[in-house]
Motif scaffolding. Structure first.
Motif, PDB file in Angstrom:
ATOM      1  N   SER A 231       0.838  -1.209   0.000  1.00 57.61           N
ATOM      2  CA  SER A 231       0.000   0.000   0.000  1.00 57.61           C
ATOM      3  C   SER A 231       0.868   1.252   0.000  1.00 57.61           C
ATOM      4  O   SER A 231       2.039   1.206   0.380  1.00 57.61           O
ATOM      5  CB  SER A 231      -0.913   0.001   1.234  1.00 57.61           C
ATOM      6  N   ASP A 232       0.280   2.348  -0.433  1.00 53.19           N
ATOM      7  CA  ASP A 232       1.022   3.613  -0.494  1.00 53.19           C
ATOM      8  C   ASP A 232       0.098   4.797  -0.201  1.00 53.19           C
ATOM      9  O   ASP A 232      -0.077   5.686  -1.045  1.00 53.19           O
ATOM     10  CB  ASP A 232       1.683   3.741  -1.873  1.00 53.19           C
ATOM     11  N   GLY A 233      -0.470   4.788   0.995  1.00 55.76           N
ATOM     12  CA  GLY A 233      -1.311   5.895   1.451  1.00 55.76           C
ATOM     13  C   GLY A 233      -2.367   6.283   0.432  1.00 55.76           C
ATOM     14  O   GLY A 233      -3.019   5.420  -0.146  1.00 55.76           O
ATOM     15  N   THR A 260      -3.955   7.643  12.107  1.00 54.56           N
ATOM     16  CA  THR A 260      -3.705   6.466  12.951  1.00 54.56           C
ATOM     17  C   THR A 260      -4.688   5.339  12.610  1.00 54.56           C
ATOM     18  O   THR A 260      -5.896   5.564  12.591  1.00 54.56           O
ATOM     19  CB  THR A 260      -3.879   6.821  14.445  1.00 54.56           C
ATOM     20  N   GLY A 261      -4.162   4.155  12.378  1.00 58.59           N
ATOM     21  CA  GLY A 261      -5.027   3.001  12.149  1.00 58.59           C
ATOM     22  C   GLY A 261      -5.433   2.788  10.703  1.00 58.59           C
ATOM     23  O   GLY A 261      -6.112   1.798  10.398  1.00 58.59           O
ATOM     24  N   GLY A 262      -5.016   3.674   9.817  1.00 58.79           N
ATOM     25  CA  GLY A 262      -5.373   3.523   8.400  1.00 58.79           C
ATOM     26  C   GLY A 262      -4.856   2.207   7.831  1.00 58.79           C
ATOM     27  O   GLY A 262      -5.606   1.453   7.191  1.00 58.79           O
ATOM     28  N   ALA A 265      -6.705  -0.827   9.364  1.00 62.69           N
ATOM     29  CA  ALA A 265      -8.053  -0.989   8.811  1.00 62.69           C
ATOM     30  C   ALA A 265      -7.978  -1.612   7.424  1.00 62.69           C
ATOM     31  O   ALA A 265      -8.841  -2.414   7.033  1.00 62.69           O
ATOM     32  CB  ALA A 265      -8.759   0.361   8.745  1.00 62.69           C
ATOM     33  N   PHE A 266      -6.924  -1.260   6.702  1.00 59.36           N
ATOM     34  CA  PHE A 266      -6.743  -1.806   5.360  1.00 59.36           C
ATOM     35  C   PHE A 266      -6.464  -3.319   5.430  1.00 59.36           C
ATOM     36  O   PHE A 266      -7.160  -4.121   4.808  1.00 59.36           O
ATOM     37  CB  PHE A 266      -5.597  -1.066   4.659  1.00 59.36           C
ATOM     38  N   GLY A 267      -5.470  -3.685   6.224  1.00 57.37           N
ATOM     39  CA  GLY A 267      -5.087  -5.097   6.330  1.00 57.37           C
ATOM     40  C   GLY A 267      -6.213  -5.958   6.872  1.00 57.37           C
ATOM     41  O   GLY A 267      -6.529  -7.029   6.330  1.00 57.37           O
TER      42      GLY A 267
HETATM   43  N1  LIG Z   1      -5.616  10.044   2.886  1.00 59.16           N
HETATM   44  C1  LIG Z   1      -6.242   8.919   2.551  1.00 59.16           C
HETATM   45  N2  LIG Z   1      -7.438   8.961   1.927  1.00 59.16           N
HETATM   46  C2  LIG Z   1      -8.067   7.816   1.593  1.00 59.16           C
HETATM   47  N3  LIG Z   1      -7.587   6.591   1.829  1.00 59.16           N
HETATM   48  C3  LIG Z   1      -6.417   6.501   2.430  1.00 59.16           C
HETATM   49  C4  LIG Z   1      -5.676   7.655   2.844  1.00 59.16           C
HETATM   50  N4  LIG Z   1      -4.523   7.230   3.447  1.00 59.16           N
HETATM   51  C5  LIG Z   1      -4.566   5.884   3.404  1.00 59.16           C
HETATM   52  N5  LIG Z   1      -5.664   5.434   2.803  1.00 59.16           N
HETATM   53  C6  LIG Z   1      -6.019   4.030   2.546  1.00 59.16           C
HETATM   54  O1  LIG Z   1      -5.331   3.202   3.480  1.00 59.16           O
HETATM   55  C7  LIG Z   1      -4.476   2.272   2.799  1.00 59.16           C
HETATM   56  C8  LIG Z   1      -3.251   2.007   3.628  1.00 59.16           C
HETATM   57  O2  LIG Z   1      -2.594   3.230   3.899  1.00 59.16           O
HETATM   58  P1  LIG Z   1      -1.015   3.337   4.053  1.00 59.16           P
HETATM   59  O3  LIG Z   1      -0.336   2.873   2.804  1.00 59.16           O
HETATM   60  O4  LIG Z   1      -0.746   4.724   4.511  1.00 59.16           O
HETATM   61  O5  LIG Z   1      -0.713   2.266   5.192  1.00 59.16           O
HETATM   62  P2  LIG Z   1       0.376   2.317   6.334  1.00 59.16           P
HETATM   63  O6  LIG Z   1       1.564   3.102   5.870  1.00 59.16           O
HETATM   64  O7  LIG Z   1       0.583   0.911   6.759  1.00 59.16           O
HETATM   65  O8  LIG Z   1      -0.382   3.115   7.455  1.00 59.16           O
HETATM   66  P3  LIG Z   1      -0.144   3.090   9.007  1.00 59.16           P
HETATM   67  O9  LIG Z   1       0.712   4.270   9.259  1.00 59.16           O
HETATM   68  O10 LIG Z   1      -1.522   3.229   9.565  1.00 59.16           O
HETATM   69  O11 LIG Z   1       0.510   1.792   9.360  1.00 59.16           O
HETATM   70  C9  LIG Z   1      -4.231   2.911   1.453  1.00 59.16           C
HETATM   71  O12 LIG Z   1      -3.906   1.940   0.488  1.00 59.16           O
HETATM   72  C10 LIG Z   1      -5.564   3.604   1.169  1.00 59.16           C
HETATM   73  O13 LIG Z   1      -6.508   2.693   0.666  1.00 59.16           O
END
Ligand SMILES: Nc1ncnc2c1ncn2[C@@H]1O[C@H](COP(=O)(O)OP(=O)(O)OP(=O)(O)O)[C@@H](O)[C@H]1O
Ligand SMILES: [Mg+2]
Length: 321
Positions: A231-233, A260-262, A265-267
């Motif tokens: 994933s990439d935010g 936080t938790g993004g 929630a994805f995984g």
């Molecule tokens: N600003 C955003 N708006 C919409 N969706 C988002 C946003 N940021 C993240 N997401 C969703 O969340 C998914 C995972 O985010 P991210 O790649 O930042 O994970 P992460 O770096 O593991 O995050 P974390 O810091 O929570 O561990 C993304 O692929 C996207 O679907």
């Protein structure tokens, strides 16, 4: 199909978010921005939010809200932070009967000072957690589970022990490696032999495999695991299995209140669907919807989607791998 049983194992935290438009002043000195607090004064806050975190407890709540059998196991203390974590999980219907509680453990505790514009300063107490030698950590829940979801164990030996037990018992593993696990990439790659789904963000992926684009990283991850997700935010994510490669954009372009938790929630959104036999693409759509919801609330659990919520289409593409 019966309801999947998913066990989560890993660290948990109690977070307190403090918001003030007046108390915290921003000040820049030699390129570093400081949050200034005058010594000896009492400052008024506008809002205090208590929220529990820890990657896997956030995931455990997704599984519970999606109607799966969600079991959390760990070692916690008798401190108020540990109390708060367990109360939150109990309220959500997460099965916590395997959690050991004793004086020798303390939950992690963070105070988060929130500045306007989304910047934050975190004061963290690490707590004391179980490790490979802890006699109290009850891993028996793995033996009757369909899936084990792991992140932030803080100890690569413990990760190896859990993954081996899962493999022996026929439980599948989804892994979101964090700092302590990524610090040993060679050992991590060996452990991946018994992992079914690997989920990492782009920076984490680059600590395990070579590559620049999400697709390249996911393809290289596939050399180690049957399903790899990178994933990439806000740029979205790529997932690949032996047949398909799925590229997802943003579910909705929303104002981010708290990131936080993004990732959790994805995984966990992905596994909620995938464990119920949904396709890679359907699972990626729900993962995206769940994470987009979570980043719109303070705290990692508040925005987690409940079962039956209406989903809409999103930019998502599937092709042969
Ligand atoms: N600003 C955003 N708006 C919409 N969706 C988002 C946003 N940021 C993240 N997401 C969703 O969340 C998914 C995972 O985010 P991210 O790649 O930042 O994970 P992460 O770096 O593991 O995050 P974390 O810091 O929570 O561990 C993304 O692929 C996207 O679907
Ligand atoms: Mg993450």
């Amino acid at each position: 199909m019966s309801v999947p049983v998913i066990v989560t194992i890993g660290k948990s935290t109690q977070d307190v978010f403090l918001k003030s438009t007046k108390a915290f002043e921003q000040h820049e000195h030699k390129g570093v921005v400081y949050e200034q607090l005058p010594v000896g004064k009492k400052l008024d806050l506008d809002e205090v939010t208590f929220a529990t975190g820890g990657n896997v407890t956030n995931a455990a709540v997704t599984f519970a809200r999606q109607g799966l059998h969600s079991t959390y196991t760990w070692c916690l203390g008798v401190d108020p932070a540990s109390e708060g974590i367990l109360r939150d999980l109990d309220k959500e219907g997460v099965d916590t009967q395997h959690v050991y509680r004793g004086d020798e453990y303390r939950a992690s505790y963070s105070v988060i000072l929130m500045l306007q514009g989304g910047e934050r300063t975190i004061l963290n107490y690490k707590g004391s957690m179980p490790n490979i030698d802890s006699p109290h950590l009850d891993l028996s829940a793995i033996d009757n589970s369909d899936w084990v979801y792991l992140s932030s164990l803080g100890d690569i030996d413990l990760l190896e022990k859990i993954v081996s037990r899962a493999a022996k018992q026929g439980a599948k593993v989804m892994l979101n490696p964090a700092g302590a696990e990524l610090a040993h990439p060679d050992r991590l790659r060996t452990i991946l032999e018994d992992v079914e789904v690997l989920i990492v963000n782009k920076e984490e992926a680059q600590q395990i495999v070579e590559g620049n684009s999400l697709e390249e990283l996911a393809r290289h991850g596939r050399h180690y695991v049957p399903v790899a997700i990178v994933s990439d935010g806000p740029n979205g994510a790529v997932a690949i299995d032996k047949d398909k490669i799925v590229t997802a954009g943003m579910y909705e372009d929303v104002p981010v209140i708290d990131r936080t938790g993004g990732g959790d929630a994805f995984g966990s959104g992905f596994l909620s669907y995938y464990s119920q036999g949904k396709s890679l693409k359907e699972s990626m759509l729900f993962a995206s919807a769940n994470s987009t919801s979570v980043v719109q609330y303070v705290g990692a659990k508040e925005g987690i989607l409940h079962k039956g919520v209406d989903l809409h289409d999103m930019p998502i593409e599937e092709k042969d791998a």
